[in-house]
Motif scaffolding. Structure first.
Motif, PDB file in Angstrom:
ATOM      1  N   SER A   1     -11.106   8.448   7.716  1.00  0.00           N
ATOM      2  CA  SER A   1     -10.828   7.895   6.312  1.00  0.00           C
ATOM      3  C   SER A   1     -11.591   6.551   6.227  1.00  0.00           C
ATOM      4  N   THR A  61     -12.809   4.184   3.193  1.00  0.00           N
ATOM      5  CA  THR A  61     -11.479   3.701   2.745  1.00  0.00           C
ATOM      6  C   THR A  61     -10.763   2.697   3.743  1.00  0.00           C
ATOM      7  N   THR A  64       0.846  -1.274  -0.037  1.00  0.00           N
ATOM      8  CA  THR A  64       0.061  -0.083  -0.024  1.00  0.00           C
ATOM      9  C   THR A  64       0.833   1.375   0.107  1.00  0.00           C
TER      10      THR A  64
END
Length: 645
Positions: free
Chosen positions: A259, A264, A238
């Motif tokens: 987030s 996400t 990531t």
């Protein structure tokens, strides 16, 4: 990391004098009830001498960059171990780390790295090695010469650290594996170690993670974690950092990250942490960042004195420091000015200071507080309407007018051997002689058939507005801590409910229990409602305290500790089944047996399989359960023994 109890060691190596801090205490680790070896045959234990401890007692950096560590491997009695497992039982595997703290930084840079390629590209990460050279010195004592040399350009005046982590394999003796790690700080050029990374101690983590055992179990301490988890180590999949001050905050707060809430997920190294919820209030930084007086960390105040974009932005990840979005429109390109606005402590609670912004509302100095006591209970007998005398005061001891309370309720229930029913009444109209003392006579009655002892409890809060008229105005539910009172129905000595766990054991992780809006904040108060008869939903699922707590911790949340170690929550060995405790069958529409015998219900709320229920049923007759015969404290298959690893 340095400890006040650990001594500095000065030694000479040729013409170079090294001053080092011995961070891996040379002391054996005692066997614990969670270890299989704790229950092994004594003759076998005497032969195997289980347990494992690795200690680094000395380190040397030669002129050509060769790094050498003096290592001691011992068992639980402090006797030396043979790495190969030829002289002493069980092979020992150890890996090593090395790094330094740059002069202009506060975290490590590793001398040993690796490259990993993933979706984010090819990245360099800090890592360890195990391909160096071992040289025996004495019984259990070795030198380890690193395969990776330190660059000639290394600054030898800086703090250098050697780390070790490993295991001892005793599977062939059915004693499982033992893990240990250690670190050692030194200055190659000589002089005292003055710069360390010592923000949080392992003991603070082990309030919940008892014990830490990451990457397969061998990384047991924050000191070792600190050596790799820096900005030097991004995730190849990531690109996200695994820097401790970011990675740890994000994992613990993952379910509440802005987030994550906007869609996400927080995924690192293939692990999705998005469902992880911190068991304490989110603003309770001091749960992990325990004061130096408690945990001993020399940099314990860093969280409140050294704010940074990385650390603060790890939780507040909707802040864009480059544009100023969600940062009152103020861009912040460096950390140089963070402490200008975000000082350690301001003038009022809930201001922009670090401690002010992370103030737990019910602990605010802006509220007076509510303190309860139940002073007495009269006419406590079958068929009666008991009268309870209680007191309301604030934290300064001043009486509280009951008219200022937003909610105030008193419970009674019984029997205390296992509460099966309760009465709850609103007492806001109670009257009394004054000075915060009030009386309440229940409209409800104690059943004519009631026996034994009954319990009484109080809960309530008042709604308080603080900083009224300012942009920081907020409403706080100022709740009092629950209080309990016990009374016998026949005039004999009152018997409180058995103690299975305590609020203190719960609060090792939860900091401060505050369920149902803060009304339920003492564990014994939960026993009124969450009793063997409480079910909810169309399936009549049991919400008995035993079922609810076991199921939540074993299935519905990521339990951070060793789920097999009942003593993390239970006190006084209350997890062991005993005969004739007066416990009641438990109603549970989701159970294989309904109602379920109490001991079988407790165990099978974790071991919820057909085989387990069949086993408990086979050992239950018209006379009751026989669980204690095999699973009692001193029995062959005691609860602790079968849970050991």
């Amino acid at each position: 990391m340095l400890s006040n109890s650990r001594k500095k060691i000065i030694f000479s190596l040729g013409s170079v004098v090294l001053v080092a801090a011995a961070l891996s205490a040379d002391r054996p680790q005692a066997l614990r009830p969670t270890d299989k070896a704790f229950y092994a045959d004594q003759a076998m234990v005497n032969f195997v001498r289980p347990g494992f401890n690795v200690a680094i007692t000395k380190a040397e950096l030669a002129a050509d960059g060769t790094l050498k560590a003096w290592v001691k491997l011992t068992d639980s009695k402090g006797a030396g171990l043979d790495r190969a497992g030829l002289v002493t039982p069980g092979t020992v595997s150890v890996s090593f780390l090395s790094g330094y703290i740059p002069a202009d930084q506060s975290q490590y840079t590793s001398y040993i790295t690796r490259t990993r390629t993933g979706a984010a590209g090819t990245v360099t990460q800090a890592t360890g090695e195990n391909n160096g050279t071992w040289t025996p010195i004495a019984d259990g004592e070795y030198t380890y010469t690193f395969a990776n040399k330190v660059p000639a350009s290394a600054d030898r005046t800086l703090t250098h650290t050697v780390g070790a982590y490993g295991s001892r394999n005793l599977d062939e003796f059915e004693m499982g594996r033992f893990y240990s790690d250690a670190t050692y700080n030194f200055v190659p050029a000589g002089g005292a170690v003055t710069k360390v990374r010592d923000v949080i101690r392992t003991a603070s983590c082990n309030r919940c993670h008892d014990p830490l055992g990451l990457h397969g179990g061998s990384r047991r301490s924050v000191e070792v974690c600190n050596m790799c988890h820096t900005q030097q180590t991004p995730d190849s999949a990531t690109g996200r950092t695994t820097d401790m001050k970011v990675f740890i905050h994000k994992i613990h707060y993952a379910a509440n990250l802005p987030s994550v809430k906007t869609g996400t997920p927080y995924v690192v190294a293939g692990h999705d942490y998005s469902d992880v919820g911190f068991p304490a209030p989110a603003m309770a930084c001091k749960v992990c960042h325990e004061p130096k007086s408690v945990a001993g960390a020399t940099q314990a105040d860093n969280w409140s004195t050294k704010p940074s974009r990385a650390a603060c932005g790890s939780c507040h990840d909707d802040v864009n420091f480059a544009t100023g979005e969600n940062h009152v429109g103020l861009p912040q390109f460096t950390d140089n000015q963070c402490a200008t606005c975000h000082i350690q402590k301001g003038e009022i609670d809930f201001d922009a200071s670090i401690t002010g912004a992370h103030m737990i509302p019910v602990e605010s100095s802006l509220i007076a507080g509510v303190v309860f006591s139940i002073d007495s209970a009269a006419d406590v007998k079958p068929g009666s309407h008991p009268t309870v005398t209680f007191t309301l005061k604030d934290k300064q001891g001043a009486p509280v007018d009951i008219k200022t309370m937003s909610s105030l309720r008193i419970y009674m229930g019984g029997p205390t051997s296992d509460v099966t029913g309760y009465v709850r009444e609103d007492v806001l109209k109670a009257v009394g002689p004054g000075n915060g003392v009030y009386n309440w006579t229940f409209a409800g009655i104690i059943p004519d058939t009631a026996k034994g002892s009954w319990q009484f409890g109080i809960e309530g809060y008042r709604t308080t507005i603080v900083l009224a008229g300012t942009q920081k105005q907020r409403t706080i539910r100022d709740y009092g801590m629950n209080k309990m009172f016990y009374a016998s129905l026949d005039g004999s000595a009152a018997t409180p409910r058995r103690t299975v766990a305590t609020s203190a054991t719960c609060n090792r992780c939860h900091y401060s229990l505050e369920f149902h809006g803060g009304n339920r904040n003492e564990l014994q108060m939960c026993t009124f409602c969450h009793n063997p008869n409480l079910t909810e939903g169309t399936n009549a699922e049991s919400f008995n305290l035993t079922n609810m707590v076991h199921t939540f911790h074993a299935e519905k949340v990521r339990y951070p500790g060793n789920i097999r170690d009942c003593n993390q929550c239970h006190v006084g060995n209350s997890q062991f089944p005993a005969l004739d405790e007066g416990l009641q069958p438990v109603k549970n529409g989701l159970g294989a047996v309904n109602p379920a015998p109490p001991t079988a219900n407790a165990c099978n709320s974790c071991h919820n399989t057909t085989a387990a229920w069949s086993h408990t049923q086979a050992n239950t007759t018209a006379l009751g359960e026989s669980c204690s015969v095999c699973h009692g404290a001193t029995s062959e298959f005691s609860v602790s023994k079968v849970h050991a690893q």
